[in-house]
Design a protein around this motif. Structure first.
Motif, mmCIF file in Angstrom:
data_model
loop_
_atom_site.group_PDB
_atom_site.id
_atom_site.type_symbol
_atom_site.label_atom_id
_atom_site.label_comp_id
_atom_site.label_asym_id
_atom_site.label_seq_id
_atom_site.Cartn_x
_atom_site.Cartn_y
_atom_site.Cartn_z
ATOM 1 N N LEU A 142 29.716 49.462 46.811
ATOM 2 C CA LEU A 142 29.976 48.026 46.868
ATOM 3 C C LEU A 142 28.820 47.192 46.318
ATOM 4 O O LEU A 142 28.933 45.977 46.211
ATOM 5 C CB LEU A 142 30.283 47.598 48.303
ATOM 6 N N ASN A 143 27.729 47.844 45.955
ATOM 7 C CA ASN A 143 26.612 47.130 45.335
ATOM 8 C C ASN A 143 26.501 47.362 43.834
ATOM 9 O O ASN A 143 25.776 46.610 43.161
ATOM 10 C CB ASN A 143 25.297 47.511 46.014
ATOM 11 N N VAL A 144 27.164 48.381 43.306
ATOM 12 C CA VAL A 144 27.026 48.670 41.872
ATOM 13 C C VAL A 144 28.341 48.578 41.118
ATOM 14 O O VAL A 144 28.336 48.556 39.878
ATOM 15 C CB VAL A 144 26.388 50.065 41.637
ATOM 16 N N ALA A 145 29.480 48.518 41.812
ATOM 17 C CA ALA A 145 30.771 48.425 41.130
ATOM 18 C C ALA A 145 30.876 47.087 40.400
ATOM 19 O O ALA A 145 30.476 46.046 40.920
ATOM 20 C CB ALA A 145 31.908 48.575 42.131
ATOM 21 N N GLU A 146 31.436 47.128 39.207
ATOM 22 C CA GLU A 146 31.614 45.900 38.430
ATOM 23 C C GLU A 146 32.883 45.189 38.887
ATOM 24 O O GLU A 146 33.962 45.778 38.937
ATOM 25 C CB GLU A 146 31.688 46.212 36.935
ATOM 26 N N MET A 147 32.776 43.906 39.212
ATOM 27 C CA MET A 147 33.894 43.126 39.729
ATOM 28 C C MET A 147 34.149 41.878 38.892
ATOM 29 O O MET A 147 34.729 40.896 39.354
ATOM 30 C CB MET A 147 33.636 42.752 41.191
ATOM 31 N N GLY A 148 33.724 41.924 37.666
ATOM 32 C CA GLY A 148 33.894 40.846 36.709
ATOM 33 C C GLY A 148 32.984 41.147 35.537
ATOM 34 O O GLY A 148 32.126 42.034 35.631
ATOM 35 N N PRO A 149 33.131 40.476 34.400
ATOM 36 C CA PRO A 149 32.270 40.756 33.247
ATOM 37 C C PRO A 149 30.795 40.535 33.571
ATOM 38 O O PRO A 149 30.342 39.410 33.755
ATOM 39 C CB PRO A 149 32.760 39.750 32.190
ATOM 40 N N GLY A 150 30.051 41.629 33.687
ATOM 41 C CA GLY A 150 28.631 41.529 34.017
ATOM 42 C C GLY A 150 28.348 41.177 35.456
ATOM 43 O O GLY A 150 27.205 40.890 35.801
ATOM 44 N N VAL A 151 29.366 41.238 36.314
ATOM 45 C CA VAL A 151 29.208 40.894 37.735
ATOM 46 C C VAL A 151 29.245 42.178 38.549
ATOM 47 O O VAL A 151 30.291 42.827 38.661
ATOM 48 C CB VAL A 151 30.324 39.937 38.204
ATOM 49 N N TYR A 152 28.107 42.547 39.134
ATOM 50 C CA TYR A 152 27.992 43.837 39.809
ATOM 51 C C TYR A 152 27.704 43.653 41.300
ATOM 52 O O TYR A 152 26.744 42.998 41.690
ATOM 53 C CB TYR A 152 26.863 44.665 39.175
ATOM 54 N N GLY A 153 28.548 44.264 42.118
ATOM 55 C CA GLY A 153 28.316 44.280 43.550
ATOM 56 C C GLY A 153 29.015 43.154 44.278
ATOM 57 O O GLY A 153 29.372 42.105 43.708
ATOM 58 N N ALA A 154 29.207 43.375 45.581
ATOM 59 C CA ALA A 154 29.969 42.448 46.413
ATOM 60 C C ALA A 154 29.304 41.078 46.509
ATOM 61 O O ALA A 154 29.979 40.044 46.450
ATOM 62 C CB ALA A 154 30.138 43.046 47.806
ATOM 63 N N ALA A 155 27.985 41.044 46.676
ATOM 64 C CA ALA A 155 27.297 39.768 46.846
ATOM 65 C C ALA A 155 27.421 38.901 45.604
ATOM 66 O O ALA A 155 27.739 37.708 45.684
ATOM 67 C CB ALA A 155 25.827 40.001 47.198
ATOM 68 N N ALA A 156 27.159 39.493 44.433
ATOM 69 C CA ALA A 156 27.265 38.738 43.181
ATOM 70 C C ALA A 156 28.701 38.308 42.927
ATOM 71 O O ALA A 156 28.953 37.183 42.476
ATOM 72 C CB ALA A 156 26.742 39.588 42.019
ATOM 73 N N ALA A 157 29.657 39.193 43.219
ATOM 74 C CA ALA A 157 31.068 38.870 42.974
ATOM 75 C C ALA A 157 31.559 37.760 43.888
ATOM 76 O O ALA A 157 32.286 36.860 43.460
ATOM 77 C CB ALA A 157 31.919 40.124 43.159
ATOM 78 N N ALA A 158 31.172 37.806 45.162
ATOM 79 C CA ALA A 158 31.592 36.774 46.106
ATOM 80 C C ALA A 158 31.051 35.410 45.690
ATOM 81 O O ALA A 158 31.755 34.396 45.761
ATOM 82 C CB ALA A 158 31.122 37.124 47.510
ATOM 83 N N GLN A 159 29.805 35.382 45.240
ATOM 84 C CA GLN A 159 29.205 34.118 44.806
ATOM 85 C C GLN A 159 29.810 33.649 43.486
ATOM 86 O O GLN A 159 30.110 32.465 43.307
ATOM 87 C CB GLN A 159 27.693 34.297 44.664
ATOM 88 N N TYR A 160 30.003 34.577 42.561
ATOM 89 C CA TYR A 160 30.506 34.244 41.225
ATOM 90 C C TYR A 160 31.942 33.731 41.279
ATOM 91 O O TYR A 160 32.281 32.719 40.646
ATOM 92 C CB TYR A 160 30.424 35.486 40.336
ATOM 93 N N HIS A 161 32.801 34.418 42.028
ATOM 94 C CA HIS A 161 34.220 34.074 42.039
ATOM 95 C C HIS A 161 34.585 33.008 43.075
ATOM 96 O O HIS A 161 35.486 32.199 42.851
ATOM 97 C CB HIS A 161 35.061 35.319 42.299
ATOM 98 N N TYR A 162 33.876 33.013 44.233
ATOM 99 C CA TYR A 162 34.302 32.160 45.345
ATOM 100 C C TYR A 162 33.219 31.224 45.865
ATOM 101 O O TYR A 162 33.487 30.407 46.744
ATOM 102 C CB TYR A 162 34.800 33.036 46.502
ATOM 103 N N GLY A 163 31.999 31.358 45.371
ATOM 104 C CA GLY A 163 30.923 30.496 45.825
ATOM 105 C C GLY A 163 30.552 30.699 47.279
ATOM 106 O O GLY A 163 30.195 29.740 47.975
ATOM 107 N N LYS A 164 30.624 31.938 47.753
ATOM 108 C CA LYS A 164 30.289 32.224 49.148
ATOM 109 C C LYS A 164 29.598 33.574 49.250
ATOM 110 O O LYS A 164 29.476 34.308 48.262
ATOM 111 C CB LYS A 164 31.546 32.218 50.011
#
Length: 241
Positions: A162-184
Protein backbone atom coordinates in the motif's frame (compact mmCIF):
# COMPACT_ATOMS: atom_id res chain seq x y z
CA UNK A 1 58.80 -40.51 -13.29
CA UNK A 2 57.01 -39.94 -16.64
CA UNK A 3 53.85 -41.59 -15.24
CA UNK A 4 54.03 -39.39 -12.14
CA UNK A 5 54.42 -36.30 -14.34
CA UNK A 6 51.31 -37.26 -16.35
CA UNK A 7 49.32 -37.62 -13.10
CA UNK A 8 50.43 -34.18 -11.95
CA UNK A 9 49.42 -32.66 -15.30
CA UNK A 10 46.01 -34.35 -15.15
CA UNK A 11 45.56 -33.08 -11.59
CA UNK A 12 46.56 -29.57 -12.66
CA UNK A 13 44.08 -29.61 -15.58
CA UNK A 14 41.33 -30.86 -13.26
CA UNK A 15 42.00 -28.04 -10.80
CA UNK A 16 41.87 -25.53 -13.67
CA UNK A 17 38.47 -26.90 -14.74
CA UNK A 18 37.15 -26.79 -11.18
CA UNK A 19 38.23 -23.21 -10.53
CA UNK A 20 35.42 -21.55 -12.59
CA UNK A 21 32.89 -23.80 -10.84
CA UNK A 22 34.18 -22.72 -7.43
CA UNK A 23 33.93 -19.06 -8.45
CA UNK A 24 30.40 -19.64 -9.73
CA UNK A 25 29.43 -21.33 -6.47
CA UNK A 26 30.89 -18.45 -4.46
CA UNK A 27 29.02 -15.94 -6.62
CA UNK A 28 25.73 -17.80 -6.10
CA UNK A 29 26.27 -17.92 -2.35
CA UNK A 30 27.06 -14.18 -2.33
CA UNK A 31 23.92 -13.35 -4.32
CA UNK A 32 21.81 -15.56 -2.05
CA UNK A 33 23.14 -13.89 1.11
CA UNK A 34 22.79 -10.44 -0.46
CA UNK A 35 19.11 -10.99 -1.28
CA UNK A 36 18.41 -12.19 2.25
CA UNK A 37 20.11 -9.12 3.76
CA UNK A 38 18.27 -6.89 1.25
CA UNK A 39 14.92 -8.39 2.19
CA UNK A 40 15.72 -8.14 5.90
CA UNK A 41 16.61 -4.47 5.49
CA UNK A 42 13.29 -3.78 3.75
CA UNK A 43 11.54 -5.56 6.61
CA UNK A 44 12.33 -2.59 8.83
CA UNK A 45 12.93 0.51 6.67
CA UNK A 46 10.73 2.26 4.08
CA UNK A 47 11.45 1.24 0.49
CA UNK A 48 13.65 4.12 -0.76
CA UNK A 49 12.64 3.89 -4.42
CA UNK A 50 11.18 1.34 -6.85
CA UNK A 51 11.98 0.65 -10.49
CA UNK A 52 8.68 2.16 -11.75
CA UNK A 53 9.37 5.30 -9.72
CA UNK A 54 12.88 5.52 -11.17
CA UNK A 55 11.38 5.18 -14.64
CA UNK A 56 9.07 8.12 -13.96
CA UNK A 57 11.96 10.21 -12.65
CA UNK A 58 14.02 9.43 -15.77
CA UNK A 59 11.06 10.37 -18.00
CA UNK A 60 10.78 13.69 -16.22
CA UNK A 61 7.36 12.90 -14.76
CA UNK A 62 6.35 14.34 -11.41
CA UNK A 63 6.30 11.60 -8.76
CA UNK A 64 4.02 11.75 -5.74
CA UNK A 65 4.91 9.41 -2.88
CA UNK A 66 4.88 9.45 0.90
CA UNK A 67 5.57 6.53 3.22
CA UNK A 68 2.82 5.83 5.76
CA UNK A 69 2.64 3.08 8.43
CA UNK A 70 -0.17 0.61 7.92
CA UNK A 71 -1.78 1.77 11.16
CA UNK A 72 -2.30 5.19 9.53
CA UNK A 73 -4.06 3.76 6.47
CA UNK A 74 -7.80 3.24 6.53
CA UNK A 75 -8.91 -0.38 7.06
CA UNK A 76 -11.32 0.31 4.20
CA UNK A 77 -8.39 0.38 1.76
CA UNK A 78 -6.83 -2.78 3.20
CA UNK A 79 -10.12 -4.62 2.80
CA UNK A 80 -10.71 -3.12 -0.64
CA UNK A 81 -7.42 -4.40 -2.07
CA UNK A 82 -7.95 -7.82 -0.50
CA UNK A 83 -11.43 -7.92 -2.04
CA UNK A 84 -10.31 -6.81 -5.49
CA UNK A 85 -6.78 -8.19 -5.79
CA UNK A 86 -6.31 -11.21 -3.54
CA UNK A 87 -9.25 -12.65 -1.58
CA UNK A 88 -7.06 -15.42 -0.10
CA UNK A 89 -4.23 -13.10 0.92
CA UNK A 90 -4.35 -14.19 4.56
CA UNK A 91 -4.55 -17.90 3.85
CA UNK A 92 -2.01 -18.55 1.08
CA UNK A 93 1.78 -18.69 1.35
CA UNK A 94 2.40 -16.18 -1.40
CA UNK A 95 0.88 -18.09 -4.32
CA UNK A 96 -2.82 -18.68 -4.88
CA UNK A 97 -2.76 -22.10 -6.54
CA UNK A 98 -6.52 -22.16 -7.08
CA UNK A 99 -6.44 -18.77 -8.82
CA UNK A 100 -3.49 -19.88 -10.97
CA UNK A 101 -5.35 -23.02 -12.09
CA UNK A 102 -8.48 -21.00 -12.85
CA UNK A 103 -6.49 -18.45 -14.87
CA UNK A 104 -4.73 -21.19 -16.82
CA UNK A 105 -8.03 -22.84 -17.76
CA UNK A 106 -9.51 -19.50 -18.79
CA UNK A 107 -6.45 -18.60 -20.86
CA UNK A 108 -6.58 -21.94 -22.68
CA UNK A 109 -10.01 -20.96 -23.99
CA UNK A 110 -8.57 -17.81 -25.58
CA UNK A 111 -9.69 -14.24 -25.27
CA UNK A 112 -8.20 -11.71 -22.87
CA UNK A 113 -5.43 -13.24 -20.79
CA UNK A 114 -6.11 -13.43 -17.07
CA UNK A 115 -3.49 -13.07 -14.38
CA UNK A 116 -3.32 -14.63 -10.93
CA UNK A 117 -0.68 -12.56 -9.14
CA UNK A 118 -1.21 -12.27 -5.42
CA UNK A 119 -0.57 -9.15 -3.37
CA UNK A 120 2.62 -10.85 -2.15
CA UNK A 121 3.83 -11.37 -5.73
CA UNK A 122 3.00 -7.81 -6.72
CA UNK A 123 4.82 -6.51 -3.65
CA UNK A 124 7.91 -8.58 -4.45
CA UNK A 125 7.92 -7.28 -8.02
CA UNK A 126 7.37 -3.65 -7.01
CA UNK A 127 9.92 -3.62 -4.18
CA UNK A 128 12.78 -5.59 -5.76
CA UNK A 129 12.31 -6.02 -9.50
CA UNK A 130 11.24 -4.44 -12.76
CA UNK A 131 7.96 -4.58 -14.69
CA UNK A 132 8.92 -6.36 -17.94
CA UNK A 133 7.18 -9.67 -18.55
CA UNK A 134 9.80 -12.38 -19.07
CA UNK A 135 10.76 -15.70 -17.50
CA UNK A 136 13.77 -14.30 -15.65
CA UNK A 137 11.67 -11.68 -13.88
CA UNK A 138 8.91 -14.17 -13.12
CA UNK A 139 11.44 -16.59 -11.65
CA UNK A 140 12.98 -13.89 -9.48
CA UNK A 141 9.51 -12.73 -8.50
CA UNK A 142 8.69 -16.23 -7.24
CA UNK A 143 11.95 -16.30 -5.25
CA UNK A 144 11.41 -12.90 -3.63
CA UNK A 145 7.75 -13.75 -2.95
CA UNK A 146 8.81 -16.77 -0.92
CA UNK A 147 11.49 -14.70 0.79
CA UNK A 148 9.17 -11.91 1.96
CA UNK A 149 6.50 -14.37 3.06
CA UNK A 150 9.15 -15.99 5.25
CA UNK A 151 10.95 -12.87 6.50
CA UNK A 152 8.26 -10.18 6.52
CA UNK A 153 4.88 -11.67 7.29
CA UNK A 154 1.49 -10.50 6.02
CA UNK A 155 1.32 -7.23 7.95
CA UNK A 156 4.58 -5.93 6.47
CA UNK A 157 3.72 -7.20 2.98
CA UNK A 158 0.45 -5.28 3.04
CA UNK A 159 2.19 -2.20 4.43
CA UNK A 160 4.78 -2.20 1.64
CA UNK A 161 2.17 -2.95 -1.02
CA UNK A 162 0.00 0.00 0.00
CA UNK A 163 3.04 2.29 0.00
CA UNK A 164 4.55 1.39 -3.39
CA UNK A 165 1.55 0.46 -5.58
CA UNK A 166 0.81 3.01 -8.29
CA UNK A 167 -2.68 4.51 -7.92
CA UNK A 168 -2.49 7.19 -10.60
CA UNK A 169 0.09 8.50 -13.09
CA UNK A 170 3.20 8.90 -10.94
CA UNK A 171 1.12 8.57 -7.76
CA UNK A 172 2.56 5.89 -5.48
CA UNK A 173 1.12 4.65 -2.21
CA UNK A 174 -2.03 5.21 -0.20
CA UNK A 175 -0.99 8.51 1.38
CA UNK A 176 -0.05 10.18 -1.91
CA UNK A 177 -3.14 8.78 -3.65
CA UNK A 178 -5.54 9.91 -0.93
CA UNK A 179 -4.10 13.43 -1.04
CA UNK A 180 -3.86 13.55 -4.85
CA UNK A 181 -7.36 12.26 -5.61
CA UNK A 182 -9.37 13.36 -2.55
CA UNK A 183 -7.35 15.96 -0.67
CA UNK A 184 -7.33 13.96 2.55
CA UNK A 185 -5.15 11.57 4.55
CA UNK A 186 -5.05 7.83 3.91
CA UNK A 187 -6.52 7.27 7.39
CA UNK A 188 -9.72 9.07 6.43
CA UNK A 189 -10.58 7.17 3.23
CA UNK A 190 -14.26 6.22 3.04
CA UNK A 191 -15.35 2.81 1.74
CA UNK A 192 -16.29 4.41 -1.59
CA UNK A 193 -12.95 6.21 -1.95
CA UNK A 194 -10.99 3.11 -0.96
CA UNK A 195 -12.95 1.03 -3.46
CA UNK A 196 -12.15 3.48 -6.25
CA UNK A 197 -8.43 3.35 -5.46
CA UNK A 198 -8.55 -0.45 -5.50
CA UNK A 199 -10.43 -0.37 -8.81
CA UNK A 200 -7.64 1.56 -10.58
CA UNK A 201 -4.79 -0.67 -9.37
CA UNK A 202 -4.61 -2.93 -12.43
CA UNK A 203 -4.36 0.09 -14.75
CA UNK A 204 -3.56 3.31 -12.84
CA UNK A 205 -2.55 5.22 -15.96
CA UNK A 206 -5.87 4.95 -17.82
CA UNK A 207 -8.23 4.69 -14.83
CA UNK A 208 -8.93 7.62 -12.54
CA UNK A 209 -10.01 7.25 -8.90
CA UNK A 210 -10.75 10.93 -8.42
CA UNK A 211 -12.80 11.39 -11.60
CA UNK A 212 -13.93 7.84 -12.35
CA UNK A 213 -15.33 6.70 -15.65
CA UNK A 214 -18.19 4.20 -16.05
CA UNK A 215 -16.02 1.11 -15.54
CA UNK A 216 -14.35 2.41 -12.36
CA UNK A 217 -17.71 3.49 -10.94
CA UNK A 218 -19.24 0.12 -11.65
CA UNK A 219 -16.26 -1.93 -10.47
CA UNK A 220 -15.73 0.18 -7.35
CA UNK A 221 -19.40 -0.30 -6.47
CA UNK A 222 -18.81 -4.05 -6.45
CA UNK A 223 -15.62 -3.67 -4.42
CA UNK A 224 -17.41 -1.52 -1.88
CA UNK A 225 -19.93 -4.33 -1.31
CA UNK A 226 -17.10 -6.85 -1.06
CA UNK A 227 -15.38 -4.79 1.67
CA UNK A 228 -18.13 -5.83 4.08
CA UNK A 229 -17.74 -9.48 3.07
CA UNK A 230 -13.98 -9.37 3.71
CA UNK A 231 -14.65 -7.96 7.16
CA UNK A 232 -17.49 -10.35 8.03
CA UNK A 233 -15.70 -13.47 6.79
CA UNK A 234 -12.41 -12.67 8.52
CA UNK A 235 -10.46 -12.52 5.26
CA UNK A 236 -8.41 -9.74 6.85
CA UNK A 237 -7.58 -11.59 10.10
CA UNK A 238 -3.85 -11.62 9.36
CA UNK A 239 -3.95 -7.82 9.46
CA UNK A 240 -6.62 -6.99 12.02
CA UNK A 241 -7.12 -10.29 13.85
Amino acid sequence: MARLGRKKRRGFRKKRRMKPLRWLLKALVFVFLFTILWALLYRFVPIPVTTPQLGDYVDGQTVYRSWTPLEEISPNLVRAVIASEDARFCSHNGFDIEAIETAMKANEKGGRLRGASTISQQTAKNAFLWSDRNWLRKGLEAYFTGLIELLWGKHRIMEVYLNVAEMGPGVYGAAAAAQYHYGKSAADLSPNEAARLAAVLPNPIERNAGNPGPFVRRHSGNIQRWIGIVDADGQDDCIFG
